[in-house]
Each structure stands twice: as C-alpha cells, then as structure tokens.
Design a protein around this motif. Structure first.
Motif, PDB file in Angstrom:
ATOM      1  N   THR A  30       0.806  -1.223   0.000  1.00 54.98           N
ATOM      2  CA  THR A  30       0.000   0.000   0.000  1.00 54.98           C
ATOM      3  C   THR A  30       0.842   1.279   0.000  1.00 54.98           C
ATOM      4  O   THR A  30       0.388   2.312  -0.494  1.00 54.98           O
ATOM      5  CB  THR A  30      -0.929   0.021   1.221  1.00 54.98           C
ATOM      6  N   SER A  31       2.056   1.229   0.541  1.00 52.33           N
ATOM      7  CA  SER A  31       2.855   2.452   0.683  1.00 52.33           C
ATOM      8  C   SER A  31       3.410   2.976  -0.628  1.00 52.33           C
ATOM      9  O   SER A  31       3.644   4.178  -0.770  1.00 52.33           O
ATOM     10  CB  SER A  31       4.013   2.209   1.661  1.00 52.33           C
ATOM     11  N   CYS A  32       3.618   2.090  -1.589  1.00 57.02           N
ATOM     12  CA  CYS A  32       4.215   2.498  -2.864  1.00 57.02           C
ATOM     13  C   CYS A  32       3.326   2.020  -4.009  1.00 57.02           C
ATOM     14  O   CYS A  32       2.834   0.883  -3.986  1.00 57.02           O
ATOM     15  CB  CYS A  32       5.613   1.919  -2.996  1.00 57.02           C
ATOM     16  N   HIS A  33       3.121   2.871  -5.001  1.00 54.14           N
ATOM     17  CA  HIS A  33       2.151   2.547  -6.050  1.00 54.14           C
ATOM     18  C   HIS A  33       2.709   1.584  -7.098  1.00 54.14           C
ATOM     19  O   HIS A  33       1.931   0.926  -7.797  1.00 54.14           O
ATOM     20  CB  HIS A  33       1.680   3.827  -6.739  1.00 54.14           C
ATOM     21  N   THR A  82       9.832  -5.941  -7.229  1.00 59.40           N
ATOM     22  CA  THR A  82       8.759  -6.270  -8.171  1.00 59.40           C
ATOM     23  C   THR A  82       9.019  -7.669  -8.697  1.00 59.40           C
ATOM     24  O   THR A  82      10.088  -8.254  -8.466  1.00 59.40           O
ATOM     25  CB  THR A  82       8.717  -5.286  -9.365  1.00 59.40           C
ATOM     26  N   ASP A  83       8.053  -8.216  -9.446  1.00 57.49           N
ATOM     27  CA  ASP A  83       8.304  -9.484 -10.110  1.00 57.49           C
ATOM     28  C   ASP A  83       9.031  -9.212 -11.430  1.00 57.49           C
ATOM     29  O   ASP A  83       9.396  -8.071 -11.742  1.00 57.49           O
ATOM     30  CB  ASP A  83       6.996 -10.257 -10.328  1.00 57.49           C
ATOM     31  N   GLN A  84       9.239 -10.250 -12.222  1.00 56.35           N
ATOM     32  CA  GLN A  84       9.986 -10.101 -13.466  1.00 56.35           C
ATOM     33  C   GLN A  84       9.254  -9.229 -14.489  1.00 56.35           C
ATOM     34  O   GLN A  84       9.872  -8.724 -15.426  1.00 56.35           O
ATOM     35  CB  GLN A  84      10.272 -11.485 -14.066  1.00 56.35           C
ATOM     36  N   GLN A  85       7.951  -9.047 -14.318  1.00 60.34           N
ATOM     37  CA  GLN A  85       7.172  -8.202 -15.220  1.00 60.34           C
ATOM     38  C   GLN A  85       7.061  -6.757 -14.709  1.00 60.34           C
ATOM     39  O   GLN A  85       6.352  -5.939 -15.294  1.00 60.34           O
ATOM     40  CB  GLN A  85       5.764  -8.777 -15.418  1.00 60.34           C
ATOM     41  N   GLY A  86       7.758  -6.467 -13.611  1.00 64.37           N
ATOM     42  CA  GLY A  86       7.719  -5.118 -13.066  1.00 64.37           C
ATOM     43  C   GLY A  86       6.481  -4.819 -12.262  1.00 64.37           C
ATOM     44  O   GLY A  86       6.172  -3.640 -12.016  1.00 64.37           O
ATOM     45  N   LYS A  87       5.752  -5.843 -11.843  1.00 59.34           N
ATOM     46  CA  LYS A  87       4.516  -5.653 -11.082  1.00 59.34           C
ATOM     47  C   LYS A  87       4.725  -5.994  -9.613  1.00 59.34           C
ATOM     48  O   LYS A  87       5.681  -6.661  -9.239  1.00 59.34           O
ATOM     49  CB  LYS A  87       3.406  -6.523 -11.672  1.00 59.34           C
ATOM     50  N   LYS A  88       3.787  -5.527  -8.774  1.00 62.11           N
ATOM     51  CA  LYS A  88       3.849  -5.811  -7.349  1.00 62.11           C
ATOM     52  C   LYS A  88       3.723  -7.313  -7.071  1.00 62.11           C
ATOM     53  O   LYS A  88       3.191  -8.065  -7.891  1.00 62.11           O
ATOM     54  CB  LYS A  88       2.719  -5.077  -6.611  1.00 62.11           C
ATOM     55  N   ILE A  89       4.190  -7.713  -5.883  1.00 61.61           N
ATOM     56  CA  ILE A  89       4.070  -9.112  -5.453  1.00 61.61           C
ATOM     57  C   ILE A  89       2.722  -9.260  -4.756  1.00 61.61           C
ATOM     58  O   ILE A  89       2.550  -8.822  -3.615  1.00 61.61           O
ATOM     59  CB  ILE A  89       5.224  -9.500  -4.496  1.00 61.61           C
ATOM     60  N   THR A  90       1.773  -9.872  -5.427  1.00 58.82           N
ATOM     61  CA  THR A  90       0.419  -9.963  -4.879  1.00 58.82           C
ATOM     62  C   THR A  90      -0.015 -11.400  -4.598  1.00 58.82           C
ATOM     63  O   THR A  90      -1.030 -11.603  -3.930  1.00 58.82           O
ATOM     64  CB  THR A  90      -0.598  -9.321  -5.845  1.00 58.82           C
TER      65      THR A  90
END
Length: 306
Positions: A30-33, A82-90
């Motif tokens: 939540t702290s970083c977009h 981030t993951d390999q696609q540059g996305k957050k770890i969800t």
C-alpha cells in the motif's frame, strides 16, 4: 584422580536472542504505487544480509531500491521489489513464503530444509550426489566430463556451470542408473580420479584443478561464488580491462575511507542486471567485509550501490 566437571552448555543458547527477539517481516503493498516493500527487522548476526538477499533473489524478485542499516545489535532493511514483469508481489502463497522464510521459522534448521531454494549437498538433494569441479576452462571440457560420467554409468540429473577469466566452476548432481545416491567409495574414488585427470590435463601455472564431493547445506550460487573466490579467479590472465567496455557501460567503482566513522565507503555504478546485488554482497562477504549501511537504487538501465 580428581574428576573434572564441565559446565553444561545448552545447544539452543545460540538461538536464544532470536527466540527473545524474533525477526519481524512485513510485506507492504500500500505504501508504494509501483512496487512491494519488504521490511525486515531482526537481531543482527554475521551473514544475515546475504541470507535475506539470497532468498529474494531465489524468488526472482527485482530489487529496485534498498535501504540497509545494521549498526549495533539490530538489523533493519527495506527492499523495494517487483516481479519479473515489473509488477507488485500480490500472490498470497509467495507473500506467505517470504514471511516464513525471513521470519523466525526461516532461522531454524528444520525450516531451512523445507525451503525450495537452490541448495548443494549430499544430504540436501535427496537421491543425488553433488560433485564440485574447479579448473581451467577450454572448449570441449563439459563434453569430456559428461563422457566420463556416462562411461561410469552415472546420470547427470542437474548441473550449474560458471566460467570467468578462463576458469570454470561447476556443481553436478549425479545418481546411479537406478536414480539413487551413489555411496560406493570405490565408484566415487574412480570417478574423482578420472575427472581430476581431465581437469589437470589443461592446467597452467600454479592453479590447481580439483574435484570434491559436497556435503551439508549450501546455496548453489553461494557455493559457486566461494569456489571461484578460493580459486582466485580474479587474478586470471583473461581479466576484464577498461578496453572491453564502452565509455558509457564501464563500471565505476570508488572506495573512500571515512576515518571519523571507522569504515570505508564503496560506491558501485554499473549497468543493472539480474542478481547484481546478490553478487556484490557475496563478494564482500567472501572478502570478510561487513555491510553496516547501504543504499541501492536502480535507474534503468543503470544501478547505483553505496
């Protein structure tokens, strides 16, 4: 004769501080977009930074920023990943794994055995035997090694090979034809002798080729770092020079002595790549340096580490 009585030493005493102050791990989305923040607070101990970076690297996380502080007896880190696609770890399973691996369970022997990371060792790879090879690299060397193992009826289950400055470090997982661990001392001795003959046949100078059987728990990439460092591969005749880089891609490394603080400041700026932070921390650890403070950032395509 007088009886000597030694005081009792609880084997769990080493883990006392961890039990009293267990590591605290939080995964913050939540702290970083644009990234996930992984925060680790723990009692400080030798090698703890390498352990944390190793776990994040094994998960194929991209560390875009990191802030590290380990002054005194406490270790506090914040990693932007981030993951390999540059996305957050969800993914909930991945988050749960991170919290367990970096938390109190990750510091226990039983907990470590259950983590699916790259480990080397006869006891850690189940029905496989781990073999370590170090020597001078040359064309056709892996083919010759494979031929020897095939002639002795060994199966190569998996392997990882690193080469640098005309040196080769290799870890092989082998089993017999029934997919079981090879424990016959005569077969192992014969395999070691023949592999050594291949490696030593192309040695030059004072370098010594060798074959070892790996025992115990060791991370594979960590072990390959140790093997090449012990081999002093950085002294090789094929060492990289400034002429091998363009002016824009040449790594910039500076070392400054901070007398009033009692430590040195090492600054590294180079092209970013996978496992860069892990490789730098491994190298500093192998050279027996301790990282007290660090700031890491990646501004593609370059990375800056202080």
């Amino acid at each position: 004769m007088a009886t000597v009585c030694w005081p009792y030493f609880d084997p769990e005493y080493e883990n006392f501080s961890i039990r009293m102050n267990p590591p605290r791990v939080s995964v913050d989305n939540t702290s970083c977009h644009d990234c996930t923040l992984i925060k680790v607070d723990s009692v400080n101990k030798p090698g703890i930074l390498l352990e944390v970076v190793q776990i994040l690297t094994d998960l194929d996380f991209i560390i875009t920023k990191a802030y590290i502080s380990s002054d005194g007896g406490w270790f506090m880190d914040v990693f932007h990943v981030t993951d390999q696609q540059g996305k957050k770890i969800t993914d909930s399973k991945t988050i749960d794994f991170v919290e367990k691996a970096l938390g109190p369970k990750g510091h226990s022997t039983e907990g470590v055995k259950n983590w699916p990371s790259k480990r080397v060792g006869v006891h850690s790879v189940g029905d496989h035997t781990a073999i370590e090879l170090i020597g001078r690299d040359r064309p056709g060397l892996l083919s010759e090694i494979s031929a020897v193992l095939a002639s002795l009826h060994f199966n190569v289950v998996a392997a990882e090979v690193w080469t640098h400055n005309r040196r080769i470090a290799c870890v092989l997982y082998v089993s017999d034809t029934t997919s079981q661990t090879v424990d016959d001392p005569n077969r192992l001795s014969l395999m070691e002798e023949q592999l050594n003959n291949i490696l030593r046949g192309c040695e030059e100078g004072d370098k010594v080729a060798r074959t070892n059987f790996s025992i115990g728990f060791t991370h594979m990439d960590r072990r390959l770092h140790q093997m090449l460092f012990a081999d002093r591969d950085y002294e090789g005749s094929g060492a990289t020079t400034d002429s091998d880089y363009s002016s824009s891609s040449r790594p910039k490394i500076t070392i400054e002595r901070c007398e009033e603080k009692g430590y040195s400041v090492v600054s590294v700026r180079c092209k970013d790549r996978a496992k860069l932070m892990f490789d730098i921390v491994c190298t500093l650890t192998d050279m027996q340096y301790v990282v007290f403070h660090a700031t890491i950032s990646s501004d593609a395509p370059y990375a800056s580490q202080v």
